[in-house]
Design a protein around this motif. Structure first.
Motif, PDB file in Angstrom:
ATOM      1  N   GLN A 149       0.828  -1.214   0.000  1.00 22.65           N
ATOM      2  CA  GLN A 149       0.000   0.000   0.000  1.00 22.65           C
ATOM      3  C   GLN A 149       0.857   1.257   0.000  1.00 22.65           C
ATOM      4  N   GLN A 150       1.984   1.199   0.700  1.00 22.95           N
ATOM      5  CA  GLN A 150       2.864   2.364   0.775  1.00 22.95           C
ATOM      6  C   GLN A 150       3.568   2.648  -0.552  1.00 22.95           C
ATOM      7  N   THR A 151       3.684   1.607  -1.400  1.00 21.77           N
ATOM      8  CA  THR A 151       4.389   1.787  -2.670  1.00 21.77           C
ATOM      9  C   THR A 151       3.445   2.138  -3.822  1.00 21.77           C
ATOM     10  N   LEU A 152       2.147   1.971  -3.613  1.00 17.19           N
ATOM     11  CA  LEU A 152       1.200   2.261  -4.685  1.00 17.19           C
ATOM     12  C   LEU A 152       1.054   3.769  -4.875  1.00 17.19           C
ATOM     13  N   SER A 153       0.876   4.175  -6.104  1.00 15.50           N
ATOM     14  CA  SER A 153       0.706   5.596  -6.396  1.00 15.50           C
ATOM     15  C   SER A 153      -0.642   6.084  -5.884  1.00 15.50           C
ATOM     16  N   LYS A 154      -0.760   7.387  -5.727  1.00 20.40           N
ATOM     17  CA  LYS A 154      -2.022   7.963  -5.270  1.00 20.40           C
ATOM     18  C   LYS A 154      -3.152   7.660  -6.265  1.00 20.40           C
ATOM     19  N   ASN A 155      -2.820   7.654  -7.532  1.00 17.25           N
ATOM     20  CA  ASN A 155      -3.821   7.382  -8.559  1.00 17.25           C
ATOM     21  C   ASN A 155      -4.342   5.947  -8.456  1.00 17.25           C
ATOM     22  N   THR A 156      -3.427   4.991  -8.228  1.00 18.49           N
ATOM     23  CA  THR A 156      -3.840   3.599  -8.084  1.00 18.49           C
ATOM     24  C   THR A 156      -4.704   3.409  -6.841  1.00 18.49           C
ATOM     25  N   LEU A 157      -4.284   4.008  -5.717  1.00 16.62           N
ATOM     26  CA  LEU A 157      -5.070   3.906  -4.485  1.00 16.62           C
ATOM     27  C   LEU A 157      -6.451   4.528  -4.669  1.00 16.62           C
ATOM     28  N   ARG A 159      -8.139   4.661  -7.435  1.00 16.45           N
ATOM     29  CA  ARG A 159      -8.942   3.754  -8.266  1.00 16.45           C
ATOM     30  C   ARG A 159      -9.437   2.552  -7.460  1.00 16.45           C
ATOM     31  N   ILE A 160      -8.632   2.101  -6.501  1.00 23.30           N
ATOM     32  CA  ILE A 160      -9.051   0.988  -5.649  1.00 23.30           C
ATOM     33  C   ILE A 160     -10.168   1.432  -4.706  1.00 23.30           C
ATOM     34  N   ARG A 161      -9.956   2.568  -4.035  1.00 18.68           N
ATOM     35  CA  ARG A 161     -10.905   3.023  -3.016  1.00 18.68           C
ATOM     36  C   ARG A 161     -12.219   3.491  -3.620  1.00 18.68           C
ATOM     37  N   ARG A 162     -12.195   3.815  -4.899  1.00 23.31           N
ATOM     38  CA  ARG A 162     -13.410   4.312  -5.556  1.00 23.31           C
ATOM     39  C   ARG A 162     -14.561   3.323  -5.454  1.00 23.31           C
ATOM     40  N   PHE A 163     -14.249   2.045  -5.549  1.00 23.87           N
ATOM     41  CA  PHE A 163     -15.307   1.031  -5.540  1.00 23.87           C
ATOM     42  C   PHE A 163     -16.054   1.008  -4.204  1.00 23.87           C
ATOM     43  N   GLU A 164     -15.293   1.024  -3.114  1.00 26.68           N
ATOM     44  CA  GLU A 164     -15.945   1.012  -1.810  1.00 26.68           C
ATOM     45  C   GLU A 164     -16.716   2.309  -1.570  1.00 26.68           C
ATOM     46  N   LYS A 165     -16.148   3.425  -1.997  1.00 33.54           N
ATOM     47  CA  LYS A 165     -16.834   4.703  -1.820  1.00 33.54           C
ATOM     48  C   LYS A 165     -18.152   4.751  -2.574  1.00 33.54           C
ATOM     49  N   GLU A 166     -18.206   4.068  -3.716  1.00 36.04           N
ATOM     50  CA  GLU A 166     -19.415   4.099  -4.527  1.00 36.04           C
ATOM     51  C   GLU A 166     -20.350   2.923  -4.249  1.00 36.04           C
TER      52      GLU A 166
END
Length: 329
Positions: A149-157, A159-166
């Motif tokens: 998680q610490q190595t993933l870019s802000k853009n990738t994170l 895109r991942i978190r978008r699903f739970e938020k929606e």
């Protein structure tokens, strides 16, 4: 050394399973359950052999028989991310030609994979290197989810978190009759990328042989919208999870469900005590987006060492000609 090769039979099947179970290189793909699936669904003419040294089992060889014109060959089994010839530590790699000579009596050529590349350097028969591919494997002991998680870019994170938020949620398939929903999007995705679509009966048989403890099928849904899903084979004994098949809803162009689904599988594996996650076969190609995505999640490319060994003097010049024509085209 007195090596011998014995075809798999009802009398020695338990020896095959025992060797596979205790070998550090053993996998679900070497199991006789997997063999049964390949035979029943695809009708492959499989030829499995146990290797003995003075009556002790020191190796197992899963092959599929191929007929090329007038020549009979044995090749590595298809639809199997792990299909190596497995040899135990007692095998002297300097004896590889003695072992191959036993197969020279059974076929015109032999195509196989091994984990130890040094074995291939000892072959004196006419031989050619195979396709440069490998498995993308994540070692969770070295790279746990927090580190990833610490190595993933802000853009990738994002895109991942978008699903739970929606409001999207992971739904695990717990009934054989529900496999069809996963399969619907699997087949559409394979058609989109022009891949080989495996029949529904294959996935149903996976369920019959591996569910519930060695199979995990999930879909990512929000109400009546499915973003995609994954099918993974789970090996509790070896603490490894194999990401096998991906389903994608290509009608959601502004989403990236593969990121979320990969992250979900990794997080699930970690939470359930697994140490390794195999994200599937991939050529070593940093320019390939799928390779980059798997590497992004901490997976390392573990090469598959493949070799084509030709026993027939008639096959060798024909294969050389084929390679020359293929390269020139």
């Amino acid at each position: 050394m007195a090596y011998s090769v014995e075809p798999l039979s009802g009398d020695n099947a338990h020896q095959w399973e025992t060797f596979n179970h205790h070998s550090r290189e053993g996998t679900l793909f070497h199991s006789l359950r997997w063999k049964k699936i390949l035979e029943d669904i695809f009708g492959f003419n499989l030829r499995y052999y146990l290797i003995q040294n003075e009556q002790k089992i020191i190796g197992i060889c899963p092959f599929v028989e191929r007929i090329r014109g007038y020549f009979r060959g044995l090749e590595d089994i298809p639809h199997s991310n792990f299909n190596d010839v497995i040899l135990d530590d007692s095998f002297n790699i300097s004896d590889i030609n003695d072992l191959l000579s036993l197969f020279s009596q059974k076929c015109s050529y032999l195509r196989f994979n091994v984990s130890n590349a040094d074995i291939l350097e000892r072959i004196t028969y006419s031989n050619f290197s195979g396709e440069e591919t490998g498995n993308m494997v994540l070692d969770l002991k070295q790279t746990p989810p927090d580190t990833i998680q610490q190595t993933l870019s802000k853009n990738t994170l994002k895109r991942i978190r978008r699903f739970e938020k929606e409001g999207f949620r992971i739904q695990e398939i717990t009934r054989r009759s529900d496999i069809g929903q996963f399969y619907q999007y699997y087949a559409k995705n394979m058609a989109h990328i022009r891949g080989k679509i495996l029949p529904l009966s294959f996935f149903e048989m996976l369920w019959d042989f591996f569910a519930p403890n060695e199979l995990r099928i999930v879909i990512l849904t929000k109400e009546d919208v499915c973003a995609g899903g994954t099918l993974a084979l789970v090996d509790p004994a070896r603490k490894i999870v194999h990401h096998e098949y991906l389903a994608l809803n290509r009608n959601l162009p502004h989403y990236t469900p593969t990121y979320y689904l990969d992250w979900d599988l990794i997080d699930w594996a970690w939470a359930n005590g697994y140490e390794m996650v195999s994200l599937g076969r991939q050529k070593l190609d940093p320019d390939n987006p799928r390779f980059r995505d798997k590497a992004k999640f901490g997976a390392e490319h573990i090469p598959i060492h493949s070799r084509l060994v030709i026993f027939s003097k008639k096959v060798s010049p024909l294969y050389r000609l084929k390679r020359t024509l293929s390269r020139s085209s």
